[in-house]
Motif scaffolding. Structure first.
Motif, mmCIF file in Angstrom:
data_model
loop_
_atom_site.group_PDB
_atom_site.id
_atom_site.type_symbol
_atom_site.label_atom_id
_atom_site.label_comp_id
_atom_site.label_asym_id
_atom_site.label_seq_id
_atom_site.Cartn_x
_atom_site.Cartn_y
_atom_site.Cartn_z
ATOM 1 N N LEU A 125 0.864 -1.178 0.000
ATOM 2 C CA LEU A 125 0.000 0.000 0.000
ATOM 3 C C LEU A 125 0.901 1.229 0.000
ATOM 4 O O LEU A 125 1.680 1.437 0.935
ATOM 5 C CB LEU A 125 -0.916 0.019 1.219
ATOM 6 C CG LEU A 125 -1.794 1.265 1.359
ATOM 7 C CD1 LEU A 125 -2.811 1.335 0.225
ATOM 8 C CD2 LEU A 125 -2.501 1.298 2.710
ATOM 9 N N LEU A 126 0.803 2.030 -1.040
ATOM 10 C CA LEU A 126 1.605 3.243 -1.154
ATOM 11 C C LEU A 126 0.836 4.408 -0.538
ATOM 12 O O LEU A 126 -0.276 4.724 -0.968
ATOM 13 C CB LEU A 126 1.923 3.531 -2.618
ATOM 14 C CG LEU A 126 2.764 4.784 -2.890
ATOM 15 C CD1 LEU A 126 4.133 4.667 -2.231
ATOM 16 C CD2 LEU A 126 2.898 5.033 -4.385
ATOM 17 N N VAL A 127 1.431 5.010 0.490
ATOM 18 C CA VAL A 127 0.837 6.179 1.138
ATOM 19 C C VAL A 127 1.577 7.405 0.613
ATOM 20 O O VAL A 127 2.785 7.550 0.819
ATOM 21 C CB VAL A 127 0.948 6.080 2.672
ATOM 22 C CG1 VAL A 127 0.320 7.298 3.328
ATOM 23 C CG2 VAL A 127 0.276 4.806 3.161
ATOM 24 N N PHE A 128 0.826 8.265 -0.064
ATOM 25 C CA PHE A 128 1.456 9.357 -0.803
ATOM 26 C C PHE A 128 0.602 10.608 -0.670
ATOM 27 O O PHE A 128 -0.615 10.539 -0.496
ATOM 28 C CB PHE A 128 1.585 8.959 -2.279
ATOM 29 C CG PHE A 128 2.190 10.015 -3.149
ATOM 30 C CD1 PHE A 128 3.556 10.197 -3.188
ATOM 31 C CD2 PHE A 128 1.382 10.833 -3.928
ATOM 32 C CE1 PHE A 128 4.114 11.178 -3.994
ATOM 33 C CE2 PHE A 128 1.928 11.814 -4.732
ATOM 34 C CZ PHE A 128 3.298 11.980 -4.761
ATOM 35 N N LYS A 129 1.258 11.762 -0.714
ATOM 36 C CA LYS A 129 0.544 13.028 -0.740
ATOM 37 C C LYS A 129 1.310 14.001 -1.626
ATOM 38 O O LYS A 129 2.522 13.849 -1.832
ATOM 39 C CB LYS A 129 0.355 13.581 0.666
ATOM 40 C CG LYS A 129 1.610 13.925 1.394
ATOM 41 C CD LYS A 129 1.342 14.237 2.865
ATOM 42 C CE LYS A 129 0.074 14.988 3.092
ATOM 43 N NZ LYS A 129 -0.220 15.245 4.499
ATOM 44 N N PRO A 130 0.622 15.018 -2.163
ATOM 45 C CA PRO A 130 1.279 15.922 -3.113
ATOM 46 C C PRO A 130 2.454 16.678 -2.509
ATOM 47 O O PRO A 130 3.467 16.883 -3.171
ATOM 48 C CB PRO A 130 0.156 16.872 -3.534
ATOM 49 C CG PRO A 130 -1.109 16.138 -3.225
ATOM 50 C CD PRO A 130 -0.818 15.294 -2.044
ATOM 51 N N PHE A 131 2.313 17.113 -1.247
ATOM 52 C CA PHE A 131 3.411 17.838 -0.603
ATOM 53 C C PHE A 131 3.402 17.523 0.884
ATOM 54 O O PHE A 131 2.425 16.993 1.422
ATOM 55 C CB PHE A 131 3.300 19.350 -0.843
ATOM 56 C CG PHE A 131 1.982 19.941 -0.406
ATOM 57 C CD1 PHE A 131 1.788 20.368 0.894
ATOM 58 C CD2 PHE A 131 0.938 20.064 -1.309
ATOM 59 C CE1 PHE A 131 0.578 20.894 1.297
ATOM 60 C CE2 PHE A 131 -0.283 20.592 -0.914
ATOM 61 C CZ PHE A 131 -0.464 21.004 0.394
ATOM 62 N N PHE A 132 4.491 17.860 1.522
ATOM 63 C CA PHE A 132 4.674 17.494 2.920
ATOM 64 C C PHE A 132 5.327 18.656 3.656
ATOM 65 O O PHE A 132 6.185 19.358 3.105
ATOM 66 C CB PHE A 132 5.556 16.246 3.019
ATOM 67 C CG PHE A 132 5.881 15.840 4.427
ATOM 68 C CD1 PHE A 132 4.933 15.233 5.223
ATOM 69 C CD2 PHE A 132 7.144 16.070 4.953
ATOM 70 C CE1 PHE A 132 5.231 14.861 6.523
ATOM 71 C CE2 PHE A 132 7.451 15.699 6.241
ATOM 72 C CZ PHE A 132 6.491 15.091 7.031
ATOM 73 N N VAL A 133 4.921 18.858 4.922
ATOM 74 C CA VAL A 133 5.449 19.948 5.744
ATOM 75 C C VAL A 133 6.290 19.362 6.871
ATOM 76 O O VAL A 133 5.849 18.445 7.573
ATOM 77 C CB VAL A 133 4.312 20.805 6.333
ATOM 78 C CG1 VAL A 133 4.891 21.981 7.114
ATOM 79 C CG2 VAL A 133 3.393 21.295 5.237
ATOM 80 N N GLU A 134 7.481 19.886 7.029
ATOM 81 C CA GLU A 134 8.362 19.483 8.123
ATOM 82 C C GLU A 134 8.623 20.685 9.014
ATOM 83 O O GLU A 134 9.119 21.719 8.545
ATOM 84 C CB GLU A 134 9.681 18.928 7.588
ATOM 85 C CG GLU A 134 10.607 18.408 8.678
ATOM 86 C CD GLU A 134 11.896 17.866 8.114
ATOM 87 O OE1 GLU A 134 12.706 18.681 7.603
ATOM 88 O OE2 GLU A 134 12.099 16.645 8.153
ATOM 89 N N LEU A 135 8.276 20.564 10.288
ATOM 90 C CA LEU A 135 8.387 21.668 11.238
ATOM 91 C C LEU A 135 9.647 21.486 12.075
ATOM 92 O O LEU A 135 9.847 20.437 12.694
ATOM 93 C CB LEU A 135 7.152 21.707 12.135
ATOM 94 C CG LEU A 135 6.950 22.937 13.026
ATOM 95 C CD1 LEU A 135 6.890 24.194 12.180
ATOM 96 C CD2 LEU A 135 5.679 22.783 13.846
ATOM 97 N N THR A 136 10.499 22.515 12.084
ATOM 98 C CA THR A 136 11.754 22.472 12.836
ATOM 99 C C THR A 136 11.688 23.470 13.980
ATOM 100 O O THR A 136 11.533 24.674 13.751
ATOM 101 C CB THR A 136 12.950 22.806 11.930
ATOM 102 O OG1 THR A 136 12.955 21.915 10.817
ATOM 103 C CG2 THR A 136 14.253 22.677 12.691
ATOM 104 N N LEU A 137 11.795 22.968 15.216
ATOM 105 C CA LEU A 137 11.782 23.836 16.382
ATOM 106 C C LEU A 137 12.548 23.158 17.506
ATOM 107 O O LEU A 137 12.710 21.931 17.515
ATOM 108 C CB LEU A 137 10.355 24.155 16.825
ATOM 109 C CG LEU A 137 9.520 23.066 17.499
ATOM 110 C CD1 LEU A 137 8.303 23.682 18.155
ATOM 111 C CD2 LEU A 137 9.065 22.016 16.514
ATOM 112 N N PRO A 138 13.050 23.914 18.474
ATOM 113 C CA PRO A 138 13.807 23.312 19.580
ATOM 114 C C PRO A 138 12.901 22.481 20.475
ATOM 115 O O PRO A 138 11.674 22.650 20.477
ATOM 116 C CB PRO A 138 14.376 24.530 20.320
ATOM 117 C CG PRO A 138 13.461 25.652 19.966
ATOM 118 C CD PRO A 138 12.988 25.379 18.569
ATOM 119 N N SER A 139 13.510 21.576 21.238
ATOM 120 C CA SER A 139 12.722 20.750 22.151
ATOM 121 C C SER A 139 12.127 21.570 23.278
ATOM 122 O O SER A 139 11.043 21.258 23.780
ATOM 123 C CB SER A 139 13.596 19.628 22.726
ATOM 124 O OG SER A 139 14.711 20.185 23.425
ATOM 125 N N SER A 140 12.810 22.646 23.689
ATOM 126 C CA SER A 140 12.299 23.526 24.738
ATOM 127 C C SER A 140 12.985 24.878 24.618
ATOM 128 O O SER A 140 14.077 24.987 24.048
ATOM 129 C CB SER A 140 12.540 22.933 26.132
ATOM 130 O OG SER A 140 13.931 22.811 26.389
#
Length: 554
Positions: free
Chosen positions: A272-287
């Motif tokens: 089963l291929l799970v796919f989406k047109p675009f993807f968001v990656e959020l970068t932030l510190p742990s605290s």
């Protein structure tokens, strides 16, 4: 004498994986000529099993259907894992060859040693006697000319026990020269089945694991294992199950095996291929520290081969102040295999965990991206991700604890005053206090039972140090009439459901037996020590006697 004939053969699954055929001829003088052939039969099973998804491709966090097909009344185990798990350990997934490899005695040759008629006597050949034992001859270059293989080896390799008055087995010849002795020890194994008789089999045994276009989904869970369940197909032999796809862009590999009245069955791997047109990656510190200003970055990846117009939005939130960002834009064209990073300057204004949510949407616009009109996908045109940011107070953490025992007398309440003095420079909003009251001296220990009672392991002494507290806890609970079935199971059970830590000292008992000497004593490293340890032996016996009401002791 020369001729040929045909033998019609039909192989079913019961002959898999490598049936062997032996053909032999008995001559009037007692001579036997034999030959054998090995065939390759597909490794199938009697229970015909199939597993399939309702669609070959879908979006993350959507619902898909699983179709199970097996013999009526079968119980099926279904698993689905990220394909990267299988890539890390290739060849470990369940397969037909792996199942057949669990039973090598079915197709491996030779007699069991219990019924072997091998004798250690030998004789000397008489050149005047005719050789009536030879099945065929194999030429050994630079050794002793020709080496003879008799028909008995073919029958022996078939696992057939033969009772006959024919000359079926050639007597063993006593070695007369060093070269003959070496040949018998090293070459006979490779001569039993020449290459032309082995290449007919290719078997190698293994010895020894829809979403609507306007709907918005939030990423929170990224597992590597998705499905690990048992299902019964019932009398119809089929079952449809609806499952929710995890929020992971990957290819899932699913498999299934079933057992029932028709035996075992194994389904081919389904994808089963799970796919989406675009993807968001959020970068932030742990605290971050209270009042600290930090940069929040969101990177958008385009997985399509067409351009899109992307609009990125930081959802409204309280207790976080958004600072002006010079030159920052939050709308851009994103073409094939491109990625763009957007950033915000934020100041944390309140202590504790904060939710930060970023939404990305492919918008409809007439503005061109390069030389083409931006594409808007029918599904997955909006992606939202939420992450938690911990805001910690500035300064140094200071903790103070107060404990006391209150004993009411003659029904009169007992009380005690506790003064909580806060320092003058305390950080506003960082003060917290907790209170716990229990009517049992061991109450706090029982609340932390998972850490007080640990799985026994280690050498003879270390194992008992972890074994004994379990016995003492159970004895205390039993004498105070607090040993409920749930608590007993929690203390003596095993891991359940993959997320509840419940412990057992039965494995500790089995481990401790490894350090027992033949005379019954125990030592730190068992028989590796010359003598048993008197103190450790006494302690082990005492603990075993006390544990006998709760576990089986031999």
């Amino acid at each position: 004498l020369k001729g040929s004939f045909s033998i019609p053969l039909t192989f079913s699954w019961i002959y898999a994986p490598a049936p062997r055929l032996v053909v032999y001829v008995i001559f009037p003088n007692g001579k036997i000529i034999a030959d054998s052939a090995v065939f390759s039969v597909s490794m199938c099973f009697r229970n015909k099993v199939e597993l399939g998804f309702s669609t070959p491709e879908t979006l993350p966090d959507s619902e898909v259907g699983l179709h199970l097909l097996a013999a009526p009344g079968s119980t099926c185990a279904v698993w689905a894992v990220d394909q990267r798990v299988l890539l890390l350990k290739p060849g470990k997934e369940l397969s037909s060859s792996l199942i057949y490899g669990l039973f090598p005695s079915i197709y491996n040759s030779r007699y069991p040693h219990q019924v072997s008629e091998d004798d250690h006597s030998c004789g000397f050949t008489n050149s005047d006697e005719p050789d009536v034992f030879t099945a065929f001859r194999v030429k050994m270059v630079d050794l002793v000319g020709f080496w003879c293989i008799n028909s008995f080896f073919f029958l022996q390799e078939m696992g057939l026990k033969i009772m006959s008055n024919t000359n079926i087995r050639k007597p063993r010849v006593c070695p007369t020269t060093p070269s003959t002795t070496m040949l018998q020890k090293t070459a006979i194994g490779s001569l039993l089945f020449p290459a032309e008789h082995l290449t007919m089999s290719t078997y190698q045994p293994t010895m020894f694991s829809l979403v609507s276009s306007a709907e918005e989904k939030v990423h929170k869970h990224f597992p590597k294992t998705w499905i690990w369940n048992l299902y019964s197909v019932g009398p119809s032999g089929s079952k449809n199950v609806t499952v929710t796809v995890p929020n992971t862009i990957t290819e899932w590999k699913a498999g299934m095996f079933c057992t029932g009245r028709n035996g075992f069955g194994l389904a081919p791997i389904s994808s089963l291929l799970v796919f989406k047109p675009f993807f968001v990656e959020l970068t932030l510190p742990s605290s971050v520290i209270h009042g600290e200003t930090f940069i929040l970055k969101a990177t958008v990846f385009n997985y399509l081969q067409r351009c899109m117009k992307i609009q990125v939005t930081l959802e409204e939130f309280t207790h976080l102040q958004l600072k002006p960002c010079k030159g920052c834009v939050y709308s851009s064209c994103l073409c094939a295999d491109e990625s763009k990073t957007f950033q915000w300057s934020i100041t944390a204004e309140q202590l504790g965990p904060m939710n930060i949510t970023i939404s990305t949407e492919a918008v409809v616009t007439e503005e061109l991206c390069g030389e083409e009109i931006p594409f808007v996908p029918n599904q997955g045109q909006k992606d939202t991700i939420t992450k938690i940011l911990l805001v910690r107070p500035e300064g140094v953490l200071v903790e103070k604890a107060h404990s006391s025992i209150l004993c009411p007398k003659k029904g009169n309440p007992a009380q005690e005053s506790v003064s909580l003095m806060l320092p003058l420079n305390v950080v506003e909003g960082s003060v917290r206090a907790t209170i716990s009251v229990t009517g049992d001296l061991m109450g706090t220990a029982l609340q932390n039972l998972d850490h007080l009672v640990q799985m026994p392991h280690g050498c003879g002494e270390q194992n008992m140090v972890l074994f004994a507290p379990i016995v003492y806890v159970l004895q205390y609970l039993e004498k105070t009439r607090q040993l409920t079935p749930e608590i007993k199971e929690r203390a003596t059970g095993v891991l359940r459901n993959g997320n509840t830590r419940v412990l057992s000292f039965f494995p500790g008992y089995q481990i401790q037996l490894q350090y027992q000497h033949p005379d019954g004593s125990y030592s730190e490293f068992g028989t590796k020590d010359e003598y048993g340890n008197t103190w450790l032996t006494a302690f082990v016996v005492k603990c075993f006697v006390q544990a006998k009401p709760y576990i089986f002791l031999d």
